[in-house]
Design an enzyme around this catalytic site. Structure first.
Site, PDB file in Angstrom:
ATOM      1  N   ASP A   8     -27.191 -22.048   7.389  1.00  0.00           N
ATOM      2  CA  ASP A   8     -26.724 -20.909   6.607  1.00  0.00           C
ATOM      3  C   ASP A   8     -26.644 -19.734   7.566  1.00  0.00           C
ATOM      4  O   ASP A   8     -27.660 -19.146   7.941  1.00  0.00           O
ATOM      5  CB  ASP A   8     -27.701 -20.621   5.464  1.00  0.00           C
ATOM      6  CG  ASP A   8     -27.394 -19.321   4.724  1.00  0.00           C
ATOM      7  OD1 ASP A   8     -26.285 -18.770   4.918  1.00  0.00           O
ATOM      8  OD2 ASP A   8     -28.261 -18.860   3.962  1.00  0.00           O
ATOM      9  N   LYS A  70     -21.444 -10.432  10.805  1.00  0.00           N
ATOM     10  CA  LYS A  70     -20.709 -11.411  10.001  1.00  0.00           C
ATOM     11  C   LYS A  70     -19.568 -10.742   9.237  1.00  0.00           C
ATOM     12  O   LYS A  70     -18.524 -11.352   9.004  1.00  0.00           O
ATOM     13  CB  LYS A  70     -21.675 -12.093   9.031  1.00  0.00           C
ATOM     14  CG  LYS A  70     -21.030 -13.116   8.100  1.00  0.00           C
ATOM     15  CD  LYS A  70     -22.080 -13.796   7.250  1.00  0.00           C
ATOM     16  CE  LYS A  70     -21.474 -14.746   6.227  1.00  0.00           C
ATOM     17  NZ  LYS A  70     -22.500 -15.436   5.428  1.00  0.00           N
ATOM     18  N   GLU A 171     -20.764 -21.176   0.501  1.00  0.00           N
ATOM     19  CA  GLU A 171     -22.176 -20.946   0.206  1.00  0.00           C
ATOM     20  C   GLU A 171     -22.552 -21.264  -1.250  1.00  0.00           C
ATOM     21  O   GLU A 171     -23.571 -21.932  -1.489  1.00  0.00           O
ATOM     22  CB  GLU A 171     -22.548 -19.510   0.571  1.00  0.00           C
ATOM     23  CG  GLU A 171     -22.564 -19.290   2.088  1.00  0.00           C
ATOM     24  CD  GLU A 171     -22.536 -17.826   2.486  1.00  0.00           C
ATOM     25  OE1 GLU A 171     -22.603 -16.957   1.593  1.00  0.00           O
ATOM     26  OE2 GLU A 171     -22.438 -17.547   3.693  1.00  0.00           O
ATOM     27  N   ASP A 194     -23.893 -15.499  -6.176  1.00  0.00           N
ATOM     28  CA  ASP A 194     -24.393 -15.408  -4.801  1.00  0.00           C
ATOM     29  C   ASP A 194     -24.155 -13.997  -4.256  1.00  0.00           C
ATOM     30  O   ASP A 194     -23.043 -13.653  -3.863  1.00  0.00           O
ATOM     31  CB  ASP A 194     -23.687 -16.453  -3.930  1.00  0.00           C
ATOM     32  CG  ASP A 194     -24.200 -16.480  -2.497  1.00  0.00           C
ATOM     33  OD1 ASP A 194     -25.069 -15.646  -2.150  1.00  0.00           O
ATOM     34  OD2 ASP A 194     -23.735 -17.333  -1.713  1.00  0.00           O
TER      35      ASP A 194
END
Length: 525
Positions: A8, A70, A171, A194
């Protein structure tokens, strides 16, 4: 056979896991922690730090400490989202010759995939230390709403880290795999909510007889915990200026202290009703040192972030509408990401979905566990599990009148191939330019341009006569392949969409050498 690990790669923290039979193992790093801060730092002497070591020295070294990168993956320097993010960063961003957004430290430029590769290398080393063997393959997760450029950038990061990326996995889908692995014989319809450090996704899945079928997905790549932190940061800045008359917005060290205090206060208020923020010696004026003291309550925090919480509603409703379901059709709502610990977020989820969300998974680890489950599927150890994922965004090409002609609609099950025939707009036109777009607007210029290529040597004919067949292929990683063929001459040109997110082979090799990683996986393996 080489072991495949699940990673992850998070905005705030990263995690690595493997499967041992049907049991998941989340691997502790060298510091003994099960998650690793997604932070890279460079010291004055040029030493590179990754993880907790990097985060620990951020206050005294803010311009060389890189966090949140990211959010820059696959992004152009002039993207609106990057502009907003850039203004809040302690480190500098630059625009490369292709318009991509890169990071610069002490005159050395780094691509976001290269920084992510340093974090992936840490994850890889964690697994190698645990097993005492070399690791070269991984499943890496990405936000479901990542576009093609961001997915390609993630694959590039894996290659730079010396990893063959066996699968790019969404994810929320990973979380559903982890949650449903031991419940796979029970038919269920679930929504995965999420909310992480940098992105927000919601996916609706149906699980039955070992089949995990994603029905729809939606999200916001510019909404996450970092945005909540910045709201608190701005309040602290304003309070300090009101209290002392000193504007410290350009003091990078003071700002880093405030950032860390804002994040800590936000986390504390998930379990407390109030907290005190005390930062001594934050600035100095003619009267001497000036300190910050602020009493923050959960109620005030909720007021500060209410606009951000409101933004969670739209993607949830769109995902349910696209799935053709109502709230009553859901069996569970699964919370993923550290931000779902925030009480106001949980309250809004319960309000939106009309039910209490499930707290049966660790929101920090469940995505890595799901990546490990996918690794086990690829290794052939979980033969009775099938995953059917979808593309999050519509794909098409630009046509006359600044319109996008849809070829693959969003929420199409992967892998998928679709074809469509087009023609020319001018007499004796011997070349057509294919502009590949991704997005939901009918106006071409409001969507994201993924790449362009030309189909040449079309025989001279009147406008509207030639027949040009355009084929879109999306693989299981969500990577787009496009080709165009003249049906009369059978002449063909094709493109794998990499030029708006992927690095060149030479850039990948240079990045690998710079990180002392020479075992770069060859493209296409």
């Amino acid at each position: 056979m080489s072991r495949i690990i699940g990673i992850d790669l998070g905005t705030t923290n990263s995690c690595v896991a493997v499967m041992d039979g049907e049991d998941a193992l989340v691997l502790p790093n060298a510091e003994g922690s099960r998650t690793t801060p997604s932070v890279v730092a460079f010291t004055e002497s040029g030493e590179r730090l990754v993880g907790q070591q990097a985060k620990r020295q951020a206050i005294i070294n803010p311009e060389r400490t890189l966090s949140g990168t990211k959010r820059l993956m696959g992004r152009k320097y002039r993207d609106a989202e990057v502009g907003e993010f850039r203004r809040a960063l302690p480190y500098k961003l630059v625009e490369n010759v292709n318009g991509d957004c890169w990071v610069t430290v002490d005159g050395q430029n780094y691509s976001p995939p290269e920084i992510s590769a340093m974090i992936l290398q840490k994850m890889r080393s964690t697994a190698e230390d645990y097993f005492g063997e070399s690791i070269s393959e991984a499943v890496i997760t990405v936000p479901a709403y990542f576009d093609d450029a961001q997915r390609q950038a993630t694959k590039d990061a894996g290659r730079i880290a010396g990893l063959e990326v066996k699968r790019i996995l969404n994810e929320p889908t990973a979380a559903a795999l982890a949650y449903g692995l031991n419940r796979r014989e029970t038919p269920m319809t679930i929504a995965v909510f999420d909310l992480g450090g940098g992105t927000f996704d919601v996916s609706v899945l149906k699980m039955h007889s070992g089949v995990f079928e994603v029905v729809s997905t939606c999200g916001d790549n510019s909404l996450g915990g970092d945005d909540f932190d910045r709201v608190v940061l701005r309040r602290l800045l304003a309070h300090f200026e009101e209290d002392t008359g000193i504007d410290i917005a350009d003091d990078k060290m003071a700002l880093q202290r405030l950032r860390e205090a804002a994040e800590q206060a936000k986390c504390e208020l998930s379990t407390l009703s109030e907290t005190n923020i005390n930062l001594p010696f934050l600035a100095v004026d003619e009267s001497g040192p000036r300190h910050l003291a602020y009493h923050l309550t959960r109620s005030e925090l909720n007021d500060l972030v209410s606009n951000l919480v409101d933004r969670l509603e739209g993607p949830c409703r769109i995902a349910l509408t696209d799935a053709g379901l109502s709230m009553d059709d859901l069996d569970e709502v699964l919370l993923v990401g550290g931000m779902t610990r925030m009480p106001i977020v949980r309250e809004r989820v319960e309000q939106l979905f009309g039910r209490r969300p499930s707290l049966g998974v660790n929101p920090d680890e469940v995505v890595a566990i799901g990546a490990a489950v996918q690794s086990s599927i690829l290794e052939g150890d979980l033969r009775e599990v099938v995953l059917l994922d979808v593309t999050p965004l519509t794909l098409g090409i630009r046509v006359i009148g600044n319109r996008m002609s849809e070829i693959i609609p969003k929420n199409s099950t992967l892998p998928i191939q679709r074809k469509k025939v087009f023609t020319t707009t001018e007499d004796n036109q011997h070349i057509v330019s294919i502009a590949v777009l991704q997005g939901e607007s009918e106006a071409a210029n409001e969507n994201r341009m993924l790449g362009t290529f030309n189909l040449a040597d079309i025989p001279p004919q009147t406008a509207g006569t030639p027949r040009i067949e355009v084929t879109f292929d999306i693989d299981t990683d969500g990577i787009v392949h496009v080709s165009a063929r003249d049906l009369e001459t059978d002449g063909m040109q094709s493109i794998i969409i990499t030029d708006h997110g992927g690095l060149s082979e030479e850039e990948i090799r240079r990045a690998a050498e710079r990180t002392n990683l020479h075992d770069v996986i060859e493209a296409g393996t």
